[in-house]
Design a protein around this motif. Sequence first.
Motif, short mmCIF file in Angstrom:
data_model
loop_
_atom_site.label_atom_id
_atom_site.label_comp_id
_atom_site.label_asym_id
_atom_site.label_seq_id
_atom_site.Cartn_x
_atom_site.Cartn_y
_atom_site.Cartn_z
N VAL A 126 -32.90 -68.84 21.86
CA VAL A 126 -32.60 -69.94 20.94
C VAL A 126 -32.73 -69.46 19.49
CG1 VAL A 126 -33.37 -72.21 20.13
CG2 VAL A 126 -33.31 -71.72 22.58
N TYR A 146 -28.84 -73.25 20.17
CA TYR A 146 -28.77 -73.89 21.48
C TYR A 146 -27.37 -73.78 22.07
CZ TYR A 146 -33.38 -75.95 20.72
OH TYR A 146 -34.72 -76.14 20.52
N SER A 203 -30.85 -75.58 31.20
CA SER A 203 -30.34 -75.53 29.84
C SER A 203 -31.46 -75.18 28.87
CB SER A 203 -29.73 -76.89 29.45
OG SER A 203 -29.48 -76.96 28.06
N ASP A 204 -31.09 -74.44 27.82
CA ASP A 204 -32.10 -74.10 26.81
C ASP A 204 -32.50 -75.30 25.97
OD1 ASP A 204 -29.84 -74.38 25.26
OD2 ASP A 204 -29.82 -72.32 24.53
N LEU A 205 -31.85 -76.44 26.15
CA LEU A 205 -32.26 -77.65 25.43
C LEU A 205 -33.61 -78.17 25.91
CD1 LEU A 205 -28.84 -79.50 25.29
CD2 LEU A 205 -30.11 -78.58 23.34
N PRO A 220 -37.72 -76.86 19.24
CA PRO A 220 -37.18 -75.93 18.24
C PRO A 220 -38.17 -75.27 17.29
CG PRO A 220 -36.83 -78.18 17.51
CD PRO A 220 -37.45 -78.27 18.88
#
Length: 421
Positions: free
Chosen positions: A80, A85, A98-100, A104
């Motif tokens: 990330v 993303y 998912s990298d979500l 952050p």
Amino acid sequence: MPADPSTRTAPVLPRPRRDGERPVRGRFAAALASAAPALAAYAAVRAVGLAVLWAAAEASGKDAAHVLAERWDSVWYQRVAAHGYGYTVVLPDGGIHSDLAFFPLLPALERGIAAVTPLGLAGAGLLVAWTAALAAAWAIHAVGARLAGRRAGVVLAALWGAGPTAFVQSMAYTETLFTALAAWSLYAVLTRRWITAGVLCVLAGLTRPSAAALIAALVVTAVVALVRDHRVRSGDRPPAVTDDAPVRDHRSAGPDGLLRRNGRMLAGAALAPLGWLAYVVFVAVREGDPFAYFDVQAQWGNSIDGGAALAAFVLGLPWPATLGLCAALAALGWLVSLCVRQRQPLPVLVYTVAIVVVSLIGSGYFGSRPRLMMPAFPLFMPPALALLRLRSTARTAAALAVIAAASAAYGAWTLLGSGPP
């Protein structure tokens, strides 16, 4: 011609210092000096863990630095940081990761540090984690010292560094960053710095989903304080007006007065959920679905199932392992009950219980549950006070040394194994 006295400008004098007031630099130095024993104890405990890990890695032909900085979740955070993303992995069973699912703040710090230093993303992740670990130890000492004295704060910080999953504190993960923000936020609440507490909670909400526990701590504490204030004020009666008794303004007992008196507390509580909500909204907008964040977490197996997955896992083990896990869960419940019996402050209790409950009622990978509970540092307060009852600094230090050695051995065995922590 002499100047007109009326046009002369009076010199601007510095604000006179109040009695007992020190400049910011002096207060910081004093606080650091007070926390120095705790920071030294914590650093020593973690140094033992790292030394054992490095020795075990050398003996097994593995790279300890790679294990700490470039495996499991660390790789997702660094991806990330490098590309933003948008990365997904399709599993053999058709599931999607998912990298979500990864918040952050840590990737942003990694990217910023890598941009201005010679460190790569992996080194930046370790720098953030290790620096945040010291900040967390400092905050844990501050909370412990406020609850039970400075010696208790020192032992509390050392025990947190020697917990069963303390090896994660040396990894490029978010646990130390979150714990530092959470512990300082709780300390700010205890010292009635509500705006600071709210801002720190915003940052925690950009770090891990477990910020929900910290949000609950701030909001519940604020609501209880408001209710108590309202009850106390509404129970007042105007005094009889006499020649020598001043007239009191009881308009402050109404809703407007209640809000004025508690304005900073309400502002801090209102700030608390904004970081977490901002990320949930970001995922919703990006994916075009208001529930996208929760869907992403569910795909990773992080949905809430009320403990069904935990029960199924425990009951599916051979009976000796089942009995062992049941004993561990009973010990965890006993620790929580001790925290309640010690009458730890409301925000600390709410935070601790919420971290524990959320860790147990999720459907995620069982091996990660102890790690998810690591930020619940107040659980170590009962053992810290028990160690202090040894009545000898040498005995307490010896007990901590044994605990640190056991933690180091367990951490090396776990990190050099095949599964994620």
